[in-house]
Motif scaffolding. Structure first.
Motif, PDB file in Angstrom:
ATOM      1  N   MET A  67      36.311  51.436  25.695  1.00 20.41           N
ATOM      2  CA  MET A  67      37.474  50.762  26.271  1.00 20.41           C
ATOM      3  C   MET A  67      38.711  51.648  26.248  1.00 20.41           C
ATOM      4  N   LEU A  68      38.957  52.328  25.147  1.00 14.61           N
ATOM      5  CA  LEU A  68      40.171  53.137  25.064  1.00 14.61           C
ATOM      6  C   LEU A  68      40.054  54.421  25.887  1.00 14.61           C
ATOM      7  N   ASP A  69      38.851  54.942  26.056  1.00 21.48           N
ATOM      8  CA  ASP A  69      38.664  56.040  27.009  1.00 21.48           C
ATOM      9  C   ASP A  69      39.057  55.588  28.413  1.00 21.48           C
ATOM     10  N   ALA A  70      38.622  54.389  28.790  1.00 22.32           N
ATOM     11  CA  ALA A  70      38.958  53.867  30.115  1.00 22.32           C
ATOM     12  C   ALA A  70      40.459  53.599  30.230  1.00 22.32           C
ATOM     13  N   TYR A  71      41.073  53.083  29.167  1.00 19.30           N
ATOM     14  CA  TYR A  71      42.523  52.893  29.172  1.00 19.30           C
ATOM     15  C   TYR A  71      43.255  54.212  29.347  1.00 19.30           C
ATOM     16  N   ARG A  72      42.775  55.246  28.699  1.00 13.76           N
ATOM     17  CA  ARG A  72      43.417  56.560  28.839  1.00 13.76           C
ATOM     18  C   ARG A  72      43.427  57.001  30.297  1.00 13.76           C
ATOM     19  N   ASP A  73      42.295  56.844  30.994  1.00 18.20           N
ATOM     20  CA  ASP A  73      42.226  57.221  32.401  1.00 18.20           C
ATOM     21  C   ASP A  73      43.116  56.338  33.264  1.00 18.20           C
ATOM     22  N   ALA A  74      43.095  55.025  33.004  1.00 13.60           N
ATOM     23  CA  ALA A  74      43.903  54.102  33.802  1.00 13.60           C
ATOM     24  C   ALA A  74      45.391  54.327  33.560  1.00 13.60           C
ATOM     25  N   SER A  75      45.761  54.606  32.323  1.00  6.95           N
ATOM     26  CA  SER A  75      47.159  54.868  32.004  1.00  6.95           C
ATOM     27  C   SER A  75      47.654  56.126  32.700  1.00  6.95           C
ATOM     28  N   ALA A  76      46.828  57.169  32.693  1.00 11.16           N
ATOM     29  CA  ALA A  76      47.218  58.414  33.354  1.00 11.16           C
ATOM     30  C   ALA A  76      47.348  58.216  34.863  1.00 11.16           C
ATOM     31  N   ALA A  77      46.425  57.475  35.449  1.00 13.01           N
ATOM     32  CA  ALA A  77      46.442  57.276  36.901  1.00 13.01           C
ATOM     33  C   ALA A  77      47.643  56.461  37.357  1.00 13.01           C
ATOM     34  N   THR A  78      48.090  55.513  36.534  1.00  7.09           N
ATOM     35  CA  THR A  78      49.171  54.603  36.927  1.00  7.09           C
ATOM     36  C   THR A  78      50.514  54.997  36.306  1.00  7.09           C
ATOM     37  N   ALA A  79      50.613  56.204  35.783  1.00 12.47           N
ATOM     38  CA  ALA A  79      51.852  56.700  35.170  1.00 12.47           C
ATOM     39  C   ALA A  79      52.340  55.788  34.050  1.00 12.47           C
ATOM     40  N   GLY A  80      51.393  55.215  33.291  1.00  6.68           N
ATOM     41  CA  GLY A  80      51.748  54.411  32.138  1.00  6.68           C
ATOM     42  C   GLY A  80      51.871  52.923  32.399  1.00  6.68           C
ATOM     43  N   ALA A  81      51.650  52.479  33.616  1.00  9.14           N
ATOM     44  CA  ALA A  81      51.771  51.040  33.910  1.00  9.14           C
ATOM     45  C   ALA A  81      50.692  50.230  33.213  1.00  9.14           C
ATOM     46  N   VAL A  82      49.502  50.814  33.040  1.00  9.25           N
ATOM     47  CA  VAL A  82      48.415  50.178  32.296  1.00  9.25           C
ATOM     48  C   VAL A  82      48.408  50.769  30.894  1.00  9.25           C
ATOM     49  N   ASN A  83      48.452  49.908  29.882  1.00  6.68           N
ATOM     50  CA  ASN A  83      48.681  50.368  28.511  1.00  6.68           C
ATOM     51  C   ASN A  83      48.094  49.314  27.553  1.00  6.68           C
ATOM     52  N   PRO A  84      47.242  49.698  26.606  1.00  6.01           N
ATOM     53  CA  PRO A  84      46.641  48.701  25.721  1.00  6.01           C
ATOM     54  C   PRO A  84      47.590  48.134  24.667  1.00  6.01           C
ATOM     55  N   LEU A  85      48.822  48.614  24.620  1.00  4.80           N
ATOM     56  CA  LEU A  85      49.801  48.051  23.689  1.00  4.80           C
ATOM     57  C   LEU A  85      50.752  47.084  24.394  1.00  4.80           C
ATOM     58  N   VAL A  86      50.284  46.490  25.487  1.00  3.96           N
ATOM     59  CA  VAL A  86      51.102  45.547  26.245  1.00  3.96           C
ATOM     60  C   VAL A  86      51.127  44.162  25.588  1.00  3.96           C
ATOM     61  N   GLY A  87      50.450  44.005  24.459  1.00  2.00           N
ATOM     62  CA  GLY A  87      50.396  42.698  23.806  1.00  2.00           C
ATOM     63  C   GLY A  87      51.750  42.123  23.469  1.00  2.00           C
ATOM     64  N   ASP A  88      52.638  42.935  22.908  1.00  7.89           N
ATOM     65  CA  ASP A  88      53.982  42.443  22.573  1.00  7.89           C
ATOM     66  C   ASP A  88      54.779  42.108  23.830  1.00  7.89           C
ATOM     67  N   SER A  89      54.521  42.827  24.925  1.00  7.53           N
ATOM     68  CA  SER A  89      55.192  42.526  26.190  1.00  7.53           C
ATOM     69  C   SER A  89      54.778  41.152  26.710  1.00  7.53           C
ATOM     70  N   LEU A  90      53.506  40.848  26.623  1.00  6.15           N
ATOM     71  CA  LEU A  90      53.014  39.533  27.038  1.00  6.15           C
ATOM     72  C   LEU A  90      53.561  38.434  26.128  1.00  6.15           C
ATOM     73  N   SER A  91      53.577  38.711  24.830  1.00  4.39           N
ATOM     74  CA  SER A  91      54.108  37.724  23.882  1.00  4.39           C
ATOM     75  C   SER A  91      55.579  37.443  24.149  1.00  4.39           C
ATOM     76  N   ALA A  92      56.339  38.475  24.509  1.00  6.57           N
ATOM     77  CA  ALA A  92      57.772  38.300  24.753  1.00  6.57           C
ATOM     78  C   ALA A  92      58.037  37.348  25.913  1.00  6.57           C
TER      79      ALA A  92
END
Length: 285
Positions: A67-92
């Motif tokens: 999962m985190l390998d895939a997140y690394r690729d997705a994060s790089a492709a989207t210039a950081g828009a996809v990020n597995p630490l978005v949990g606090d953003s959703l909670s906010a």
């Protein structure tokens, strides 16, 4: 076909097979879903993810590296828009463990997430307390795991977890649900020995324009795209691409991974990858 329906991880599952499911098979699926949920759910007070959010430290799981390998690729492709630490953003914004649905000010996810989180084949380690959220691809990963558990079930198989679908055997025709009208489809896909995952802004939506698809760089829900669909050999990558398609760079990630796709804008136009086999009924962008 025999159909087994149940609720798990906050969604409705439907699993179909030619032969049906005995009690040992059902138990094995239930155990695997519980194991994954206990490790990765940010909605459980007893999960490993919740403990890491409180204390930092390690999370033992065979799913961390894929999962985190895939997140690394997705994060790089989207210039950081996809990020597995978005949990606090959703909670906010109110999409928290208590489902308060009471929105505060947007919070951006840490852009240096790969410095804060490391991983190996055995698990992940956070150097500080951080709230992991694998919602961009976790359900797809679990569909793949359940499909693997059912590898010994003979004949055709369909695993459907709330619209994230993996098919083995004969082809299945699936409608692409219109994001603003569940009684309509914007197209049809014939799926065979592959996975189809979808994401839409009308799912898990609350408040005024609030929904679960956030730009991690700002903590604000996306506005340009209303729905996405991705077709891949496995559900985890289809799920990840369905999320990445809400951002610039999503189509490039799909091309790199060999994933076909469709996406619909908030003004009703649709576009798709060159090789996508879907039949669309709506206006193309």
């Amino acid at each position: 076909m025999a159909t087994w329906r149940f609720e798990a991880i906050g969604t409705r599952w439907e699993i179909e097979s030619d032969e049906g499911f005995g009690e040992p098979t059902q138990r094995a699926v239930t155990v695997e879903i519980e194991r994954f949920d206990r490790e990765w759910s940010r909605f459980r007070s007893d999960s490993a993810v919740t403990r890491v959010a409180r204390e930092g430290g390690s999370l033992a799981s065979p799913d961390a590296a894929p999962m985190l390998d895939a997140y690394r690729d997705a994060s790089a492709a989207t210039a950081g828009a996809v990020n597995p630490l978005v949990g606090d953003s959703l909670s906010a914004l109110g999409y928290d463990a208590a489902y308060s649905l009471t929105a505060g000010s947007p919070v951006a996810a840490p852009s240096d997430w790969q410095r804060l989180v490391s991983w190996t084949e055995k698990g992940a380690t956070a150097s500080a307390p951080v709230l992991l959220d694998v919602g961009a691809l976790g359900k797809g990963r679990l569909v793949d795991l359940v499909t693997d558990v059912l590898s010994g079930v003979p004949g055709d198989l369909v695993v459907d977890a709330g619209g994230d679908i993996r098919v083995r055997g004969r082809a299945v025709r699936i409608g692409l649900e219109h994001p603003y009208d569940a009684t309509r489809a914007i197209g049809i896909i014939e799926l065979q020995d592959a996975a189809l995952c979808a994401s839409a802004v009308n799912r898990r939506a609350w408040g005024d324009g609030l929904h679960h698809v956030l730009d991690a760089r700002t903590g604000v829900p996306v506005r340009t795209w209303a729905a996405t669909w991705a077709i891949a050999p496995d559900a985890m990558r289809a799920d990840a691409v369905a999320t990445a398609l809400f951002f610039d760079g999503g189509p490039e990630l799909a091309a790199r991974w060999g994933v076909e796709w469709v996406r619909m804008s908030t003004d009703g136009r649709a576009e798709r990858s060159v090789g996508c086999p879907a039949e669309l009924f709506t206006v193309r962008a």
